[in-house]
Write an enzyme that holds these catalytic residues in place. Structure first.
Site, mmCIF file in Angstrom:
data_model
loop_
_atom_site.group_PDB
_atom_site.id
_atom_site.type_symbol
_atom_site.label_atom_id
_atom_site.label_comp_id
_atom_site.label_asym_id
_atom_site.label_seq_id
_atom_site.Cartn_x
_atom_site.Cartn_y
_atom_site.Cartn_z
ATOM 1 N N GLY A 57 -16.157 -5.588 -28.451
ATOM 2 C CA GLY A 57 -15.979 -6.842 -27.719
ATOM 3 C C GLY A 57 -14.626 -6.858 -27.043
ATOM 4 O O GLY A 57 -13.653 -6.333 -27.575
ATOM 5 N N GLY A 59 -12.348 -9.686 -24.819
ATOM 6 C CA GLY A 59 -12.171 -10.950 -24.113
ATOM 7 C C GLY A 59 -10.782 -11.018 -23.525
ATOM 8 O O GLY A 59 -10.061 -10.021 -23.508
ATOM 9 N N SER A 62 -8.527 -11.084 -26.877
ATOM 10 C CA SER A 62 -8.641 -10.131 -27.972
ATOM 11 C C SER A 62 -9.534 -8.957 -27.603
ATOM 12 O O SER A 62 -10.306 -9.028 -26.652
ATOM 13 C CB SER A 62 -9.227 -10.823 -29.207
ATOM 14 N N VAL A 64 -12.199 -6.440 -29.862
ATOM 15 C CA VAL A 64 -12.780 -6.295 -31.191
ATOM 16 C C VAL A 64 -13.352 -4.878 -31.333
ATOM 17 O O VAL A 64 -14.022 -4.378 -30.436
ATOM 18 C CB VAL A 64 -13.869 -7.357 -31.454
ATOM 19 N N ASP A 169 -15.863 -23.710 -28.761
ATOM 20 C CA ASP A 169 -16.390 -22.619 -27.929
ATOM 21 C C ASP A 169 -17.711 -22.106 -28.502
ATOM 22 O O ASP A 169 -17.932 -20.900 -28.601
ATOM 23 C CB ASP A 169 -15.341 -21.504 -27.825
HETATM 24 P P1 ADP Z 1 -12.828 -13.495 -28.362
HETATM 25 O O1 ADP Z 1 -11.860 -14.527 -28.784
HETATM 26 O O2 ADP Z 1 -12.196 -12.402 -27.578
HETATM 27 O O3 ADP Z 1 -14.047 -14.061 -27.710
HETATM 28 P P2 ADP Z 1 -14.506 -13.039 -30.702
HETATM 29 O O4 ADP Z 1 -13.983 -13.340 -32.052
HETATM 30 O O5 ADP Z 1 -15.482 -14.005 -30.115
HETATM 31 O O6 ADP Z 1 -13.287 -12.781 -29.723
HETATM 32 O O7 ADP Z 1 -15.183 -11.615 -30.726
HETATM 33 C C1 ADP Z 1 -15.656 -11.025 -29.538
HETATM 34 C C2 ADP Z 1 -16.933 -10.274 -29.802
HETATM 35 O O8 ADP Z 1 -16.726 -9.264 -30.786
HETATM 36 C C3 ADP Z 1 -18.059 -11.135 -30.347
HETATM 37 O O9 ADP Z 1 -18.794 -11.753 -29.316
HETATM 38 C C4 ADP Z 1 -18.892 -10.127 -31.108
HETATM 39 O O10 ADP Z 1 -19.744 -9.426 -30.229
HETATM 40 C C5 ADP Z 1 -17.846 -9.153 -31.636
HETATM 41 N N1 ADP Z 1 -17.471 -9.528 -33.004
HETATM 42 C C6 ADP Z 1 -16.522 -10.392 -33.377
HETATM 43 N N2 ADP Z 1 -16.453 -10.497 -34.703
HETATM 44 C C7 ADP Z 1 -17.397 -9.687 -35.207
HETATM 45 C C8 ADP Z 1 -17.848 -9.364 -36.523
HETATM 46 N N3 ADP Z 1 -17.268 -9.876 -37.615
HETATM 47 N N4 ADP Z 1 -18.874 -8.493 -36.653
HETATM 48 C C9 ADP Z 1 -19.434 -7.943 -35.586
HETATM 49 N N5 ADP Z 1 -19.066 -8.198 -34.324
HETATM 50 C C10 ADP Z 1 -18.054 -9.062 -34.123
HETATM 51 MG MG MG Z 2 -15.678 -15.186 -28.408
#
Ligand code: ADP
Ligand code: MG
Ligand code: ZN
Length: 566
Positions: A57, A59, A62, A64, A169
């Site tokens: 991921g 954004g 962040s 991920v 969100d």
């Molecule tokens: P941002 O603030 O950048 O949107 P998120 O916390 O929403 O960050 O995480 C972005 C993406 O990463 C999520 O949409 C998901 O696809 C993946 N992701 C985040 N946390 C997890 C997790 N614990 N397990 C699997 N995928 C995750």
């Molecule tokens: Mg997100």
């Protein structure tokens, strides 16, 4: 990149195009590889514990990664590593972490395992939940799966709302769904805010910081608006309390310490993306980054709408919002009271009193298509009800088979799109209850939700004429992309159409087709028997008035879920 790739393919013989493709993939891969190297470098504690496999991921705030942890027992465990951008506000980071540690790990709310920090770099380690892409599965979900999905979303929302967390969100990419395992997880507290009685201490600190921040927005000396880094004056103790809570989980693995704002950073930070404590992501650049006078804003907003309404060909609505100038509104706009009277309320002009009014500051975090009307109209008092609206938009997508349902780049377009579904009169009426006046040049009626969803999904009885219907009927335009090519694409893809035709043919041949009928009936996956309760719940989620909108707790008790196994 994709368009570039397409153009290239048009000109080149297939083999070269393939090479180009591979090269492109390779570049992307080496880009990720470099990112992984960088994260190991930035947070070297990770090296001995995690094997970072891939980026899952990315954004604005962040990245991920999927990683495996080498456990003592010799088995590997999958983890998700969220690397926050170094310019994130320390208080924001601490608050996000506290939401995960206090409310997470239960009832479909993502928990946290560890947290690592070195200097500006923070990495949050969570259990990994493999999940589907919402768009990929949207049209193959059975009605029962949709019911379970919504039930589990409300369970997560009930939990966080119980803790006084407003997520702000809620959208499919923040609600992870593993279809096979029927597992769900609400993630991403990066924009969360606290209710006045929140149990998350740091959200309370974020709140008071953001108030200072938003008020200082109006001070002339702060020429850079609310993006200027705020040095953290918040109690060091609280931040470290949360830090120690986290390191309790970590044991000897790491130490999380919330960094205090530092002066030396300011000069360079101004030019990079900065997440303010205020919690607003970098949408609405027009209205919030530049501290303009309210005059310009109001006029500007209508202009934005003009352009937007041209894009939405069938909608000739011009709307503008402003605070209703009465006692209720003034009370609602608590932090910055204006003792003014004006005579432009409910007219399409802006009087001199309003021209000199300060910009109303209200949190407007989130993604335009998921924003509640009170968020879109900048109502300063926003509650957990905004998450319920967003859940309603997800439900609308699931019932109609369209995602994103609303595609708006700005708040007024989003509001116009809401009006096309919920009615302009109804929207204006509801806005009055939270002290907002909406001007709209055209009246549009509210739509029946079942009719709307069935038409979009293609499961209604008048479906055989749906091709022309879908193309010419402006009612569901918001569910479609704004360019005409895409509209055609959508129309020819309406999945329910085939299903409906199948069903019709079954009805015709009665003899000897019993077995076949049942087979085809299962193809419908329950979409031919959507109960009224579903639309009743949807109606209560998309209540334009946040004060009467259904809560997560109430939603779980709604008749729609009467026989769902908990
Ligand atoms: P941002 O603030 O950048 O949107 P998120 O916390 O929403 O960050 O995480 C972005 C993406 O990463 C999520 O949409 C998901 O696809 C993946 N992701 C985040 N946390 C997890 C997790 N614990 N397990 C699997 N995928 C995750
Ligand atoms: Mg997100
Ligand atoms: Zn006025």
């Amino acid at each position: 990149m994709e368009t570039a790739l397409k153009a290239h393919q048009d000109e080149q013989p297939p083999l070269q195009a393939e090479n180009f493709c591979r090269k492109h993939e390779k570049n992307k891969l080496s880009g990720v590889k470099k990112d992984i190297e960088k994260i190991y470098e930035a947070v070297p504690q990770l090296v001995n514990v995690f094997k970072i496999k891939e980026k899952i991921g990315e954004g604005t705030f962040s990245s991920v990664y999927l990683a495996t942890a080498q456990l003592q027992a010799g088995c590997e465990e999958k983890m998700a590593l969220k690397h926050l951008i170094p310019t994130s506000h320390p208080l924001r980071i601490a608050a996000e972490l506290q939401c995960l540690t206090v409310a997470g790990g239960q009832d479909n709310v993502m928990g946290v395992k560890y947290c690592f920090r070195k200097n500006d770099h923070v990495v949050i380690v969570m259990p990994y939940l493999e999940h589907e892409s919402f768009l990929d599965i949207l049209n193959s979900l059975s009605f029962e799966e949709v019911r379970e999905y919504m039930f589990n979303l409300f369970k997560a929302l009930r939990r966080i709302h119980h803790f006084g967390i407003v997520h702000r969100d809620v959208k499919p990419s923040n609600f992870l769904y593993n279809r096979q395992l029927k597992k769900y997880a609400l993630v991403d507290f990066g924009l969360a805010q606290g209710t006045p009685d929140t149990k998350i201490e740091l959200l309370r600190v974020v709140q008071s910081e953001s108030q200072q921040e938003s008020c200082s927005q109006n001070k002339p000396h702060l020429t850079l608006g609310n993006r200027a880094p705020v040095s953290v004056t918040a109690p060091r103790q609280i931040a470290q309390q949360s830090a120690s809570k986290t390191s309790d989980n970590i044991g000897s693995l790491s130490q999380m310490q919330i960094k205090q704002g530092k002066e030396g950073k300011e000069g360079s930070v101004h030019h990079s993306v900065q997440r303010s404590v205020f919690g607003e992501r970098n949408f609405n650049i027009h209205s919030s980054t530049y501290p303009e006078s309210p005059t310009v804003k109001l006029i500007k907003q209508s202009k934005v709408m003009d352009v937007a309404s041209r894009k939405l060909a069938t909608k000739k609505m011009i709307i503008s919002t402003k605070a209703v100038n009465n006692g209720v509104a003034r009370k609602a706009a608590n932090s910055c009271p204006a003792i003014l009277t004006c005579d432009c309320y409910a007219t399409d002009r802006v009087c001199s009193v309003c021209l000199s009014r300060r910009q109303q500051v209200a949190p407007r975090a989130g993604t335009p298509g998921f924003r509640a009307p009170e968020v879109l109209t900048k109502c300063p008092t926003q509650t957990t009800a905004i998450d319920m609206w967003s859940a309603g938009i997800i439900f609308l997508s699931l019932l109609s088979g369209r995602y994103p349902f609303y595609k708006a780049s700005d708040d007024l377009t989003a509001l116009a799109q809401i009006m096309t579904i919920r009615g302009s009169r109804e929207t204006i009426q509801a806005a009055k209850t939270f002290g907002k006046s909406i001007l709209c040049t055209k009246e549009v009626p509210a739509q029946d939700l079942r009719t709307l969803c069935e038409r979009l999904r293609g499961t209604n009885s008048s479906c055989t004429k749906s091709t022309s219907d879908v193309l010419t009927n402006p009612l569901h335009e918001p569910a479609l992309a704004t360019d005409t090519d895409k509209k055609v694409e959508f129309a020819s893809q309406t999945p329910g159409e085939n299903i409906q035709q199948l069903r019709n043919s079954c009805h015709e041949d009665v003899n000897g087709l019993e077995i076949k009928i049942t087979e085809k009936a299962t193809d419908l996956k329950g979409w031919d028997r959507v109960p009224d309760e579903a639309y009743d719940l949807l109606d209560k989620l998309l209540d334009l008035n946040p004060a009467t909108r259904i809560t997560a707790k109430e939603a779980l008790l709604h008749r729609f879920f009467k026989d769902v196994r908990m």
